[in-house]
Scaffold this motif. Structure first.
Motif, PDB file in Angstrom:
ATOM      1  N   THR A 172     -67.998  30.620  -7.437  1.00 19.30           N
ATOM      2  CA  THR A 172     -69.111  30.768  -6.517  1.00 19.30           C
ATOM      3  C   THR A 172     -70.400  30.968  -7.296  1.00 19.30           C
ATOM      4  OG1 THR A 172     -68.725  33.132  -6.340  1.00 19.30           O
ATOM      5  CG2 THR A 172     -67.681  31.726  -4.677  1.00 19.30           C
ATOM      6  N   LEU A 173     -71.473  30.579  -6.676  1.00 19.47           N
ATOM      7  CA  LEU A 173     -72.787  30.707  -7.276  1.00 19.47           C
ATOM      8  C   LEU A 173     -73.221  32.155  -7.154  1.00 19.47           C
ATOM      9  CD1 LEU A 173     -75.099  28.974  -8.471  1.00 19.47           C
ATOM     10  CD2 LEU A 173     -75.961  28.737  -6.154  1.00 19.47           C
ATOM     11  N   GLY A 174     -73.500  32.806  -8.300  1.00 18.91           N
ATOM     12  CA  GLY A 174     -73.901  34.204  -8.289  1.00 18.91           C
ATOM     13  C   GLY A 174     -75.344  34.396  -7.889  1.00 18.91           C
ATOM     14  N   SER A 175     -76.175  33.431  -8.203  1.00 17.81           N
ATOM     15  CA  SER A 175     -77.594  33.506  -7.879  1.00 17.81           C
ATOM     16  C   SER A 175     -78.117  32.096  -7.643  1.00 17.81           C
ATOM     17  CB  SER A 175     -78.362  34.147  -9.037  1.00 17.81           C
ATOM     18  OG  SER A 175     -79.752  34.068  -8.813  1.00 17.81           O
ATOM     19  N   ALA A 176     -79.058  31.985  -6.737  1.00 15.79           N
ATOM     20  CA  ALA A 176     -79.673  30.692  -6.454  1.00 15.79           C
ATOM     21  C   ALA A 176     -80.958  30.500  -7.243  1.00 15.79           C
ATOM     22  CB  ALA A 176     -79.950  30.573  -4.959  1.00 15.79           C
ATOM     23  N   ALA A 177     -81.255  31.395  -8.162  1.00 16.06           N
ATOM     24  CA  ALA A 177     -82.526  31.360  -8.898  1.00 16.06           C
ATOM     25  C   ALA A 177     -82.742  30.051  -9.642  1.00 16.06           C
ATOM     26  CB  ALA A 177     -82.603  32.536  -9.868  1.00 16.06           C
ATOM     27  N   GLY A 178     -81.717  29.535 -10.265  1.00 12.67           N
ATOM     28  CA  GLY A 178     -81.848  28.270 -10.995  1.00 12.67           C
ATOM     29  C   GLY A 178     -82.159  27.107 -10.068  1.00 12.67           C
ATOM     30  N   LEU A 179     -81.477  27.078  -8.948  1.00 12.17           N
ATOM     31  CA  LEU A 179     -81.727  26.016  -7.968  1.00 12.17           C
ATOM     32  C   LEU A 179     -83.124  26.154  -7.375  1.00 12.17           C
ATOM     33  CD1 LEU A 179     -78.277  26.017  -6.148  1.00 12.17           C
ATOM     34  CD2 LEU A 179     -79.130  24.332  -7.783  1.00 12.17           C
ATOM     35  N   ILE A 180     -83.531  27.379  -7.099  1.00 16.35           N
ATOM     36  CA  ILE A 180     -84.862  27.619  -6.544  1.00 16.35           C
ATOM     37  C   ILE A 180     -85.936  27.173  -7.530  1.00 16.35           C
ATOM     38  CG2 ILE A 180     -86.475  29.432  -5.844  1.00 16.35           C
ATOM     39  CD1 ILE A 180     -83.941  30.892  -4.679  1.00 16.35           C
ATOM     40  N   SER A 181     -85.721  27.431  -8.815  1.00 12.69           N
ATOM     41  CA  SER A 181     -86.716  27.007  -9.816  1.00 12.69           C
ATOM     42  C   SER A 181     -86.821  25.490  -9.893  1.00 12.69           C
ATOM     43  CB  SER A 181     -86.393  27.597 -11.189  1.00 12.69           C
ATOM     44  OG  SER A 181     -85.238  26.997 -11.737  1.00 12.69           O
ATOM     45  N   MET A 182     -85.743  24.794  -9.555  1.00 11.45           N
ATOM     46  CA  MET A 182     -85.777  23.330  -9.570  1.00 11.45           C
ATOM     47  C   MET A 182     -86.687  22.765  -8.486  1.00 11.45           C
ATOM     48  SD  MET A 182     -81.783  22.426 -10.442  1.00 11.45           S
ATOM     49  CE  MET A 182     -81.946  20.709 -10.026  1.00 11.45           C
ATOM     50  N   LEU A 183     -86.968  23.550  -7.451  1.00 11.32           N
ATOM     51  CA  LEU A 183     -87.895  23.101  -6.403  1.00 11.32           C
ATOM     52  C   LEU A 183     -89.297  22.877  -6.969  1.00 11.32           C
ATOM     53  CD1 LEU A 183     -86.906  25.493  -3.469  1.00 11.32           C
ATOM     54  CD2 LEU A 183     -86.339  23.055  -3.700  1.00 11.32           C
ATOM     55  N   GLU A 184     -89.636  23.589  -8.031  1.00 13.70           N
ATOM     56  CA  GLU A 184     -90.963  23.514  -8.641  1.00 13.70           C
ATOM     57  C   GLU A 184     -91.079  22.377  -9.664  1.00 13.70           C
ATOM     58  OE1 GLU A 184     -93.503  25.437  -7.797  1.00 13.70           O
ATOM     59  OE2 GLU A 184     -92.504  27.023  -6.655  1.00 13.70           O
TER      60      GLU A 184
END
Length: 135
Positions: free
Chosen positions: A43-55
């Protein structure tokens, strides 16, 4: 020369423009979501990496982020909510090809925030991507 790190080291929080350039965008995008190892779901522990990809400037990375976040928004909505203005801006950009996907993600975030009017508005903006039978 720099050798490519082992696949198990590539986690979403390590993805960036420099990573995509160094190892190839397709390679970076391939590990942007939850992975399985020997049949055991991780499971994904944090969505921070994916969220940063939005930028990111590359539309392919933004699209991958939207698709991946759409899959994990029910468990990571609180993190995604911090970037709702970015997601809304993606929808507002009439030239962004995946604006309906951004609307779908925004709808789910607003739903979890209890902002039901905004959730409904963005669900309708998502067009055919909004599926009332989706659990």
């Amino acid at each position: 020369t720099t050798s490519e790190p082992p696949e198990w080291l590539l986690v979403p929080t390590q993805l960036s423009s420099s990573h995509a350039c160094r190892y190839g965008t397709a390679r970076a995008m391939a590990v942007a979501g939850p992975m399985t190892m020997v049949g055991v779901p991780v499971t994904l522990g944090s969505a921070a990496g994916l969220i940063s990809m939005l930028e990111e400037e590359q539309v392919a990375l933004q699209t991958t982020a939207l698709r991946s976040l759409n899959k994990v928004v029910d468990t990571h909505w609180a993190e995604v909510a911090g970037s709702i203005s970015v997601i809304e801006a993606m929808y507002e950009d009439e030239f962004f090809a995946q604006r309906h996907l951004a609307a779908l993600l925004a709808s789910k975030v607003f739903y979890h925030l209890g902002e039901l009017n905004d959730a409904l508005t963005y669900a309708l903006r998502a067009g055919d991507l909004f599926d009332v039978t989706e659990l």
